[in-house]
Design a protein around this motif. Structure first.
Motif, mmCIF file in Angstrom:
data_model
loop_
_atom_site.group_PDB
_atom_site.id
_atom_site.type_symbol
_atom_site.label_atom_id
_atom_site.label_comp_id
_atom_site.label_asym_id
_atom_site.label_seq_id
_atom_site.Cartn_x
_atom_site.Cartn_y
_atom_site.Cartn_z
ATOM 1 N N LEU A 191 34.339 46.684 43.680
ATOM 2 C CA LEU A 191 34.607 47.469 42.238
ATOM 3 C C LEU A 191 34.474 45.804 41.051
ATOM 4 N N ILE A 192 34.435 45.588 40.205
ATOM 5 C CA ILE A 192 34.311 45.438 39.279
ATOM 6 C C ILE A 192 34.767 45.736 38.075
ATOM 7 N N GLY A 193 35.911 45.324 38.074
ATOM 8 C CA GLY A 193 36.954 46.505 36.702
ATOM 9 C C GLY A 193 36.073 45.297 35.136
ATOM 10 N N LEU A 194 35.142 46.177 35.074
ATOM 11 C CA LEU A 194 34.928 45.692 33.114
ATOM 12 C C LEU A 194 35.587 45.606 32.496
ATOM 13 N N VAL A 195 37.213 45.734 32.193
ATOM 14 C CA VAL A 195 37.485 45.212 31.107
ATOM 15 C C VAL A 195 38.478 44.350 31.633
ATOM 16 N N THR A 196 39.492 44.050 32.778
ATOM 17 C CA THR A 196 40.164 43.379 33.653
ATOM 18 C C THR A 196 39.509 41.760 33.906
ATOM 19 N N LEU A 197 38.077 42.600 34.237
ATOM 20 C CA LEU A 197 37.302 41.074 34.743
ATOM 21 C C LEU A 197 37.977 41.243 36.225
ATOM 22 N N ARG A 198 38.670 42.002 36.716
ATOM 23 C CA ARG A 198 39.078 41.961 38.208
ATOM 24 C C ARG A 198 38.582 42.365 39.173
ATOM 25 N N VAL A 199 38.222 41.666 40.632
ATOM 26 C CA VAL A 199 37.629 42.891 42.000
ATOM 27 C C VAL A 199 38.897 43.001 42.571
ATOM 28 N N LEU A 200 38.142 43.864 43.365
ATOM 29 C CA LEU A 200 39.150 44.492 43.954
ATOM 30 C C LEU A 200 38.021 45.079 44.869
ATOM 31 N N ASP A 201 38.148 43.798 46.613
ATOM 32 C CA ASP A 201 37.243 43.497 47.565
ATOM 33 C C ASP A 201 37.343 44.699 49.006
ATOM 34 N N TYR A 202 36.445 45.489 48.599
ATOM 35 C CA TYR A 202 36.789 46.220 50.018
ATOM 36 C C TYR A 202 36.409 45.847 51.604
ATOM 37 N N SER A 203 35.984 45.018 51.199
ATOM 38 C CA SER A 203 34.951 44.722 52.669
ATOM 39 C C SER A 203 35.537 44.401 53.711
ATOM 40 N N GLU A 204 37.143 44.193 54.098
ATOM 41 C CA GLU A 204 38.208 44.312 55.312
ATOM 42 C C GLU A 204 38.755 45.580 55.145
ATOM 43 N N GLY A 205 38.148 46.654 54.549
ATOM 44 C CA GLY A 205 39.133 48.297 55.036
ATOM 45 C C GLY A 205 40.406 48.152 53.093
ATOM 46 N N TYR A 206 41.050 48.712 53.388
ATOM 47 C CA TYR A 206 41.379 49.108 52.188
ATOM 48 C C TYR A 206 43.023 49.395 52.837
ATOM 49 N N PRO A 207 44.227 48.926 51.931
ATOM 50 C CA PRO A 207 44.420 48.445 50.398
ATOM 51 C C PRO A 207 43.070 47.232 50.670
ATOM 52 N N PRO A 208 42.645 46.837 48.959
ATOM 53 C CA PRO A 208 41.077 45.944 48.878
ATOM 54 C C PRO A 208 41.964 45.067 48.420
ATOM 55 N N LYS A 209 41.481 43.451 48.418
ATOM 56 C CA LYS A 209 42.032 42.363 48.305
ATOM 57 C C LYS A 209 41.740 42.377 47.266
ATOM 58 N N GLU A 210 42.818 41.616 46.100
ATOM 59 C CA GLU A 210 41.994 41.592 44.571
ATOM 60 C C GLU A 210 41.737 40.349 43.748
ATOM 61 N N GLY A 282 37.641 52.375 45.337
ATOM 62 C CA GLY A 282 37.947 53.301 44.101
ATOM 63 C C GLY A 282 38.883 54.375 44.539
ATOM 64 N N LEU A 283 39.873 54.295 45.488
ATOM 65 C CA LEU A 283 40.566 54.831 45.570
ATOM 66 C C LEU A 283 42.107 54.455 44.403
ATOM 67 N N ASP A 284 42.403 53.404 44.955
ATOM 68 C CA ASP A 284 43.156 53.026 43.689
ATOM 69 C C ASP A 284 42.953 52.955 42.560
ATOM 70 N N ALA A 285 41.168 52.444 42.564
ATOM 71 C CA ALA A 285 41.030 52.441 40.813
ATOM 72 C C ALA A 285 42.154 53.922 40.384
ATOM 73 N N LEU A 286 41.664 54.679 40.628
ATOM 74 C CA LEU A 286 41.774 56.019 40.175
ATOM 75 C C LEU A 286 42.775 57.369 40.159
ATOM 76 N N LEU A 287 43.866 56.798 41.460
ATOM 77 C CA LEU A 287 45.370 56.411 41.588
ATOM 78 C C LEU A 287 45.970 56.231 40.089
#
Length: 719
Positions: A191-210, A282-287
């Motif tokens: 996911l890409i945060g539209l406000v923060t411009l931070r990337v959450l990369d889940y390609s290697e599983g959860y939790p993501p790399k930010e 998106g689970l951590d983003a939702l939480l």
């Protein structure tokens, strides 16, 4: 609801306990059946370490769907509470059924919650029922967010679903994250945060790399980001911010996030978050969003309270030190624990070994007689689906469970013994699908009555009626699925029962004046029986009831036997004359008769009166009357023509239609025979794709068409 009690969670973690309302978020998950609510709850439980691994709906291993009926049907049929801890905040996730039949469970979840998360499938999109629910939440000002799920499905259409949400739910429904595809160009890997411009990369599983967004990420999100920023600024409490932004000033992400969180908590802005439960996207983003954006109980208006006698009381505040006021939002009967009550505490602190006042008022028509009782609460639990974990207390704003209450029912108020109060009950739709049940054997009758009382205590959308005219035991339910679950629960409780066609309470009346001669003369040794009476029968206007007139002259019928004739006539009126239904709207005049000084008696003249009425009926053109209801059908405009055509086919008389202020819905009014409405709750749902609702009110009885009346007579004669 409870299978066992424990202080530990499913993975051994202690039950979450909070000391202040500000660290609680009560969030109800709503959406159509199959949108992924239960799967999302399961993923959130696993992501927070509340359970060791996520179960599945198909295997019947989820925390929420612990009801045996839910496991069999592979869909939620009842409200479930699953608390998680994130950033030292307790989030009470309230999972609700998506099927319209279980709207009672949904309304209970809305009552217990301070915010709603609308779960929308990227495969199925938005249906009319979900749109109607959005409008319902809007009417009470409940903060809302949207989660788009099932992104990993081959037919998932995130962009199309987002557009459908914006079209159905209106303004300020905007994504705050943009899905980022993986190397295969199809799966969602981040996911890409539209406000923060931070990337959450889940390609290697959860939790993501930010990390920070790369230049190649910025162009695809530029338009969505600008629209989002303008939407946030438009809702900002800083009235100068828009002018500064339009003037070219750079607004910091911290400012935008703070304004976004305030707008969400106030119910003015509705963020959209893409989530893939299977991969954790998106689970951590939702939480994070629930913790920062959903209002705490301190920010939510509380229900109105009165004294038990209806006297006004001061408005409640969400204060753990205030007067104790809580509400039972759900009641279940567990075979091991007994009665389990899910409780939302609105004020004060609920503690073990406390004596509470239980008040339930205003639901007598649903089978819940008004009641007040004092009861001692031995233990308090934190529910995790079916599991109960003991906790030392429950503060204002939090949700807990109590067990073994003797009188607490869904909707009841719990308050201090020395300061009893009553909360204004939440609105519940009327059950409109009747099911007639009958015990298979006499030994099952007691068990049926006992189990029905338990079910009605826990389900305000279920109404139990013992119809004195048709002599049927009728369960009024919300629809076929609701009825199936109710019957399943009755049978699983050890009751052998059958269903039978629901009878509509018809009436009989005379179509013209007639005379009747009743002669009851018997001689069998000793005292005989002698009574003769002559009557005339005249029809009266609808609704006039029954009149008995004495015009006997010369003592032909002794004065003391005239009430006996009337009693016999009334008894026959109750039994019916041609089809077994009560006879109404007539005047019976007794004008002549004979008596015997020895053999006449009260019983003899009762029999003679009955015989006279039956003879009059043979010549009096008996008419069957059927009840007519006025119904108001609320549907989206596109279904008005279909509804009106359907009502005409049900012998309905249209009274007109009117458009509602929202410009989307109309209300169609008509007078329809009740015999045509027995299954209308099911058929309207099919006709309107689940978006139609209706109410019905009895207005009068009127003659049934001759061919239908004849069919009723033949059916009665065949029995």
């Amino acid at each position: 609801m409870a299978q066992k009690t424990s202080e530990k969670g499913l993975n051994g973690a202690a039950a979450p306990v909070v000391t202040e309302p500000g660290r609680v978020r009560n969030v109800v998950l709503v959406g159509h059946s199959g949108s992924g609510k239960t799967t999302l709850v399961e993923a959130l439980l696993a992501a927070t370490g509340t359970i060791p691994r996520a179960g599945t709906v198909t295997d019947g291993t989820t925390v929420s769907d612990h009801d045996p009926a839910a496991v069999r049907q592979q869909r939620s049929v009842s409200l479930a509470c699953a608390p998680v801890i994130h950033q030292d905040v307790k989030i009470n996730l309230l999972d609700t059924p998506g099927y319209a039949d279980f709207v009672g469970e949904l309304r209970a979840g809305l009552r217990a919650a301070d915010a709603a998360v609308f779960v929308v499938s990227a495969v199925d999109g938005v249906d009319d029922a979900t749109t109607a629910l959005w409008e319902e939440c809007a009417a009470v000002g409940m903060p809302r967010a949207v989660v788009i799920t099932r992104l990993d499905h081959p037919r998932a259409d995130y962009d199309g679903t987002l557009e459908a949400c914006q079209e159905a739910f209106g303004e300020n429904v905007m994504p705050i994250y943009q899905p980022m595809l993986g190397d295969d160009g199809q799966s969602v890997a981040g996911l890409i945060g539209l406000v923060t411009l931070r990337v959450l990369d889940y390609s290697e599983g959860y939790p993501p790399k930010e990390g920070a967004a790369e230049p190649e990420h910025l162009n695809p999100i530029a338009d969505d980001r600008n629209t989002l920023i303008e939407g946030i600024i438009a809702e900002s409490e800083d009235e100068t911010l828009m002018d500064r932004y339009l003037g070219g000033e750079e607004v910091t992400s911290d400012t935008l996030v703070a304004d976004l969180e305030k707008a969400v908590a106030k119910g003015n802005f509705y963020p959209v978050i893409p989530v893939c439960s299977a991969t954790g996207v998106g689970l951590d983003a939702l939480l994070d969003g629930l913790v920062s954006g959903a209002p705490s109980p301190l920010e939510h208006d509380l229900p109105v309270v009165t004294g038990v006698d209806g006297s006004p009381r001061a408005p409640l505040t969400c204060d753990p030190a205030g007067p104790l006021v809580a509400e039972v939002v759900k009641t279940t009967i567990d075979r091991h624990v007994g009665r389990v009550s899910l409780v939302r505490v609105f004020s004060g602190t609920l503690r073990p070994e406390q004596t509470l006042h239980v008040s339930g008022h205003g639901l007598a028509e649903r089978g819940h007689p008004d009641h007040d009782a004092d009861e001692r609460v031995a233990h308090i639990y934190s529910p995790l689906g079916a599991q109960l974990r003991e906790v030392p207390y429950c503060v204002a704003g939090d949700i807990c469970a109590i067990t073994k209450s003797g009188s607490a029912e869904t909707g009841d108020t719990l308050s201090a013994k020395d300061d009893p109060m009553l909360m204004t009950p939440w609105s519940m739709p009327e059950p409109l699908l009747p099911i007639a049940v009958v015990a298979k054997t006499r030994s099952d009758e007691d068990a049926l009555a006992k189990n029905l009382a338990r079910l009605v205590a826990g389900d305000p959308t279920l109404r139990l009626e013992r119809n004195v005219e048709t002599h049927q035991l009728v369960l009024w339910t919300m629809g076929e699925s609701h009825a199936d679950v109710v019957l399943d629960r009755l049978r699983s409780g050890g009751v052998e029962l059958d269903t039978e066609p629901v009878k509509v309470p018809l009436r009989e009346t005379f179509g013209c004046a007639a005379k009747g001669h009743g002669r009851h003369v018997k001689q069998s040794g000793g005292h005989g029986q002698y009574a003769v009476c002559d009557i005339t029968v005249e029809p009266l206007p609808r609704g006039s009831g029954f009149e008995f007139v004495d015009k006997v002259v010369g003592g032909a019928v002794p004065h003391n036997y005239i009430p006996s004739v009337e009693k016999g006539v009334r008894a026959q009126l109750e039994r019916g004359l041609v089809a077994g239904y009560p006879v109404v709207d007539l005047r019976v005049t007794l004008y002549d008769g004979k008596a015997h000084s020895v053999d006449s008696s009260d019983a003899a003249f009762q029999t003679a009166g009955s015989l006279a009425l039956r003879e009059a009926a043979a010549a009096g053109q008996l008419t069957l009357l059927e009840p007519i209801d006025e119904i108001a059908v609320r549907v989206p405009e596109m279904y008005v023509g279909a509804v009106m055509s359907d009502l005409s086919g049900r012998r309905g008389r249209p009274l007109g239609s009117e458009s509602e202020a929202d410009g989307v819905h109309s209300v169609v009014r008509a007078e329809v025979p009740a015999t045509e409405l027995i299954r209308y709750a099911v058929e309207l749902r099919a006709l309107s794709s689940g978006a139609g609702t209706f109410t019905r009110t009895y207005i009068r009885h009127e003659p049934m068409p001759a061919h239908l009346a004849e069919a009723v007579r033949k059916e009665h004669a065949a029995k």
